[in-house]
Design a protein around this motif. Structure first.
Motif, PDB file in Angstrom:
ATOM      1  N   LEU A   1       0.814  -1.222   0.017  1.00  0.00           N
ATOM      2  CA  LEU A   1      -0.052   0.045  -0.075  1.00  0.00           C
ATOM      3  C   LEU A   1       0.854   1.329   0.019  1.00  0.00           C
ATOM      4  O   LEU A   1       0.652   2.081  -0.770  1.00  0.00           O
ATOM      5  N   LEU A   2       1.907   1.294   0.862  1.00  0.00           N
ATOM      6  CA  LEU A   2       2.642   2.473   0.959  1.00  0.00           C
ATOM      7  C   LEU A   2       3.336   2.899  -0.465  1.00  0.00           C
ATOM      8  O   LEU A   2       3.523   3.645  -0.686  1.00  0.00           O
ATOM      9  N   ALA A   3       3.977   1.471  -0.928  1.00  0.00           N
ATOM     10  CA  ALA A   3       4.454   1.453  -2.491  1.00  0.00           C
ATOM     11  C   ALA A   3       3.479   2.187  -3.657  1.00  0.00           C
ATOM     12  O   ALA A   3       3.794   3.070  -4.130  1.00  0.00           O
ATOM     13  N   ALA A   4       2.207   1.681  -3.512  1.00  0.00           N
ATOM     14  CA  ALA A   4       1.367   2.131  -4.323  1.00  0.00           C
ATOM     15  C   ALA A   4       1.044   3.581  -4.268  1.00  0.00           C
ATOM     16  O   ALA A   4       0.547   4.187  -5.272  1.00  0.00           O
ATOM     17  N   ASP A   5       0.960   4.071  -3.044  1.00  0.00           N
ATOM     18  CA  ASP A   5       0.773   5.355  -2.836  1.00  0.00           C
ATOM     19  C   ASP A   5       1.850   6.146  -3.108  1.00  0.00           C
ATOM     20  O   ASP A   5       1.537   7.433  -2.738  1.00  0.00           O
ATOM     21  N   GLY A   6       2.961   5.844  -3.285  1.00  0.00           N
ATOM     22  CA  GLY A   6       4.146   6.605  -3.556  1.00  0.00           C
ATOM     23  C   GLY A   6       4.974   7.115  -2.510  1.00  0.00           C
ATOM     24  O   GLY A   6       5.698   8.074  -2.460  1.00  0.00           O
ATOM     25  N   ARG A   7       4.585   6.438  -1.264  1.00  0.00           N
ATOM     26  CA  ARG A   7       5.059   6.944   0.067  1.00  0.00           C
ATOM     27  C   ARG A   7       6.406   6.148   0.139  1.00  0.00           C
ATOM     28  O   ARG A   7       7.171   6.862   1.132  1.00  0.00           O
ATOM     29  N   ILE A   8       6.657   4.998  -0.559  1.00  0.00           N
ATOM     30  CA  ILE A   8       8.004   4.545  -0.386  1.00  0.00           C
ATOM     31  C   ILE A   8       8.263   3.739  -1.755  1.00  0.00           C
ATOM     32  O   ILE A   8       7.517   3.787  -2.625  1.00  0.00           O
ATOM     33  N   ARG A   9       9.583   3.575  -1.831  1.00  0.00           N
ATOM     34  CA  ARG A   9      10.109   3.104  -3.067  1.00  0.00           C
ATOM     35  C   ARG A   9      11.072   1.994  -3.015  1.00  0.00           C
ATOM     36  O   ARG A   9      11.763   2.040  -1.698  1.00  0.00           O
ATOM     37  N   ARG A  10      11.301   1.178  -3.821  1.00  0.00           N
ATOM     38  CA  ARG A  10      12.252  -0.022  -3.813  1.00  0.00           C
ATOM     39  C   ARG A  10      13.735   0.689  -3.849  1.00  0.00           C
ATOM     40  O   ARG A  10      14.102   1.474  -4.827  1.00  0.00           O
ATOM     41  N   ASP A  11      14.619   0.431  -3.034  1.00  0.00           N
ATOM     42  CA  ASP A  11      15.958   0.936  -3.092  1.00  0.00           C
ATOM     43  C   ASP A  11      16.690  -0.566  -3.504  1.00  0.00           C
ATOM     44  O   ASP A  11      16.029  -1.610  -3.860  1.00  0.00           O
ATOM     45  N   ARG A  12      18.001  -0.364  -3.431  1.00  0.00           N
ATOM     46  CA  ARG A  12      18.813  -1.715  -3.777  1.00  0.00           C
ATOM     47  C   ARG A  12      18.393  -2.903  -3.315  1.00  0.00           C
ATOM     48  O   ARG A  12      18.060  -2.916  -1.747  1.00  0.00           O
ATOM     49  N   PRO A  13      18.377  -4.166  -3.948  1.00  0.00           N
ATOM     50  CA  PRO A  13      18.166  -5.429  -3.303  1.00  0.00           C
ATOM     51  C   PRO A  13      19.361  -6.088  -2.412  1.00  0.00           C
ATOM     52  O   PRO A  13      20.584  -5.503  -2.461  1.00  0.00           O
ATOM     53  N   ARG A  14      18.980  -6.822  -1.755  1.00  0.00           N
ATOM     54  CA  ARG A  14      19.995  -7.642  -1.044  1.00  0.00           C
ATOM     55  C   ARG A  14      20.395  -8.660  -2.051  1.00  0.00           C
ATOM     56  O   ARG A  14      19.745  -9.198  -2.974  1.00  0.00           O
ATOM     57  N   GLY A  15      21.747  -8.646  -2.240  1.00  0.00           N
ATOM     58  CA  GLY A  15      22.741  -9.492  -3.265  1.00  0.00           C
ATOM     59  C   GLY A  15      22.637  -8.683  -4.471  1.00  0.00           C
ATOM     60  O   GLY A  15      22.724  -7.576  -4.537  1.00  0.00           O
ATOM     61  N   SER A  16      22.610  -9.419  -5.749  1.00  0.00           N
ATOM     62  CA  SER A  16      22.992  -9.007  -6.831  1.00  0.00           C
ATOM     63  C   SER A  16      21.776  -8.292  -7.768  1.00  0.00           C
ATOM     64  O   SER A  16      20.668  -8.156  -7.123  1.00  0.00           O
ATOM     65  N   TRP A  17      21.996  -7.769  -8.810  1.00  0.00           N
ATOM     66  CA  TRP A  17      20.921  -7.171  -9.536  1.00  0.00           C
ATOM     67  C   TRP A  17      19.694  -8.250 -10.122  1.00  0.00           C
ATOM     68  O   TRP A  17      18.853  -7.738 -10.490  1.00  0.00           O
ATOM     69  N   THR A  18      20.350  -9.489  -9.836  1.00  0.00           N
ATOM     70  CA  THR A  18      19.057 -10.341 -10.147  1.00  0.00           C
ATOM     71  C   THR A  18      17.923 -10.654  -9.004  1.00  0.00           C
ATOM     72  O   THR A  18      16.967 -11.465  -9.203  1.00  0.00           O
ATOM     73  N   SER A  19      18.351 -10.088  -7.752  1.00  0.00           N
ATOM     74  CA  SER A  19      17.534 -10.199  -6.594  1.00  0.00           C
ATOM     75  C   SER A  19      16.080  -9.475  -6.644  1.00  0.00           C
ATOM     76  O   SER A  19      16.180  -8.276  -7.086  1.00  0.00           O
ATOM     77  N   SER A  20      15.173  -9.970  -6.144  1.00  0.00           N
ATOM     78  CA  SER A  20      13.859  -9.392  -5.817  1.00  0.00           C
ATOM     79  C   SER A  20      13.618  -8.885  -4.460  1.00  0.00           C
ATOM     80  O   SER A  20      12.767  -8.521  -4.071  1.00  0.00           O
ATOM     81  N   GLN A  21      14.692  -9.142  -3.593  1.00  0.00           N
ATOM     82  CA  GLN A  21      14.625  -8.808  -2.095  1.00  0.00           C
ATOM     83  C   GLN A  21      15.016  -7.256  -1.960  1.00  0.00           C
ATOM     84  O   GLN A  21      15.975  -7.205  -1.489  1.00  0.00           O
TER      85      GLN A  21
END
Length: 391
Positions: A183-203
């Motif tokens: 919900l917070l992401a959908a509202d634009g109040r948080i965004r995804r930053d660097r993942p744990r691990g490499s560029w192939t990670s979704s965490q």
């Protein structure tokens, strides 16, 4: 159909794809922003897709170049948007995507969660949800970039469990953390930053951010439709409705604001282009590309018959209609590719596009292997050909 309408041939549509989607070598982009804007939005459900789609369109640079745009410059951002799917768009386009599409999704997501809270029967309501969201934002301000697990550890409310479908066959107990973060992401109040691990990670880690500037919804839909039509035209009303997930009414209003022109196609149909965009597209030099699953060039239209032989669909799509990794030659999908566990890039052509195509695809596969290096890529959506190639 009027014979006086300008004709855009299948060959010219493929020329447009090669040049406008920046897949032909001479058309490649200098920046990740240019690569994203060329196709309006990069599909981002699978973390690797953003990188591989951008790579195919960039003149140079490695994964760090794309990571710089996503996490340092924040010039390209991931957003839950078209078709309720995660895309990566340029920061300049983001307010229009937000107003045209993401706002409506956020409203529905909030309504659904509040309904689940009410049905759960523990007295959790909108006030409770607002406090939980505020506590999560406070934790991000105090801690800095954090994963969902780290946020749950820091915010007791995010460890709350609720029961969905109480008393029904599908009754299940679930935590609220993922739903509140969504919900917070959908509202634009948080965004995804660097993942744990490499560029192939979704965490991903999450950071507190400010909502996008407000844009009138009708204006935003018209701008998005104009950009889409420039990248994907000739295309139809049905194509735009499928790509955006908008209602037919909103699609028609957006197109009316753009004022597109109609053209003839050599399959006997008609389609739309941006005003003044009826002229022939110069042919680019011969080009090959290895694109990831769900790449925009394969997913931009509901009807893809101009670049995909229907006989190839069973090998390249999964059961849900998601296209896997594809091999392209001069604007046409001619095969598929995969990465084996040892890192080797393998590919197979479907049909016989000729020796020049084989040599160009082999060279592109070698270029991709060098770029990927030690990273390993397993598509989230497995297709029959991709599975065969890695078996």
């Amino acid at each position: 159909m009027s014979p006086s309408l300008p004709l855009v041939t299948t060959a010219e549509r493929r020329h447009r794809l090669g040049r406008r989607h920046r897949l032909a070598p001479s058309a490649r982009a200098a920046t990740t922003v240019q690569a994203a804007d060329a196709v309006v939005a990069l599909h981002a459900t699978d973390a690797a897709t953003v990188y591989l789609s951008a790579r195919a369109r960039l003149a140079g640079g490695g994964p760090d170049t794309i990571g710089q745009a996503l996490y340092e410059d924040v010039s390209v951002v991931r957003m839950l948007s078209m078709r309720n799917t995660l895309f990566a768009v340029s920061a300049e386009l983001a307010p229009y995507v937000d107003a045209s599409t993401a706002r409506g999704i956020a409203v529905k997501e909030r309504r659904t969660l509040l309904k689940h809270l009410e049905e759960d029967g523990q007295g959790l309501d909108a006030d409770w949800l607002a406090r939980a969201e505020g506590a999560a934002l406070d934790a991000l301000d105090a801690r800095g970039p954090s994963t969902g697990t780290q946020l749950s550890a820091a915010v007791p409310a995010l460890r709350q469990k609720i029961t969905i479908g109480r008393g029904k066959k599908y009754e299940t107990e679930t935590g609220v953390a993922t739903r509140v973060i969504r919900l917070l992401a959908a509202d634009g109040r948080i965004r995804r930053d660097r993942p744990r691990g490499s560029w192939t990670s979704s965490q991903y880690r999450w950071v507190h951010t400010q909502p996008w500037p407000s844009v009138p919804a009708a204006e935003a839909r018209a701008e998005l439709a104009r950009r889409w039509l420039r990248a994907y035209g000739p295309a139809t009303e049905a194509d735009l409705k499928w790509w955006t997930g908008w209602t037919l009414t909103d699609v028609r209003k957006a197109l009316a604001a753009v004022g597109p022109e109609q053209v003839r196609l050599d399959d006997g149909g008609t389609a739309l282009v941006c005003p003044g965009d009826t002229g022939p597209e110069p042919a680019p030099e011969p080009w090959a590309a290895l694109l990831p699953g769900l790449d925009p060039s394969a997913m931009g239209w509901a009807d893809r018959s101009f670049h995909l032989d229907t006989a190839h669909r069973p090998a390249l799509f999964d059961y849900a209609g998601n296209i896997g990794p594809t091999v392209w030659w001069n604007g046409e999908i001619v095969g598929g590719w995969a990465q084996r566990p040892d890192g080797e890039i393998v590919w197979r052509l479907l049909g016989s596009p000729g020796r020049a195509a084989e040599e160009a695809v082999a060279a592109e596969a070698a270029r991709l292997a060098d770029w990927v290096g030690d990273a390993r890529i397993t598509p989230r959506f497995r297709t029959p050909l991709e599975r065969e190639l890695v078996a």
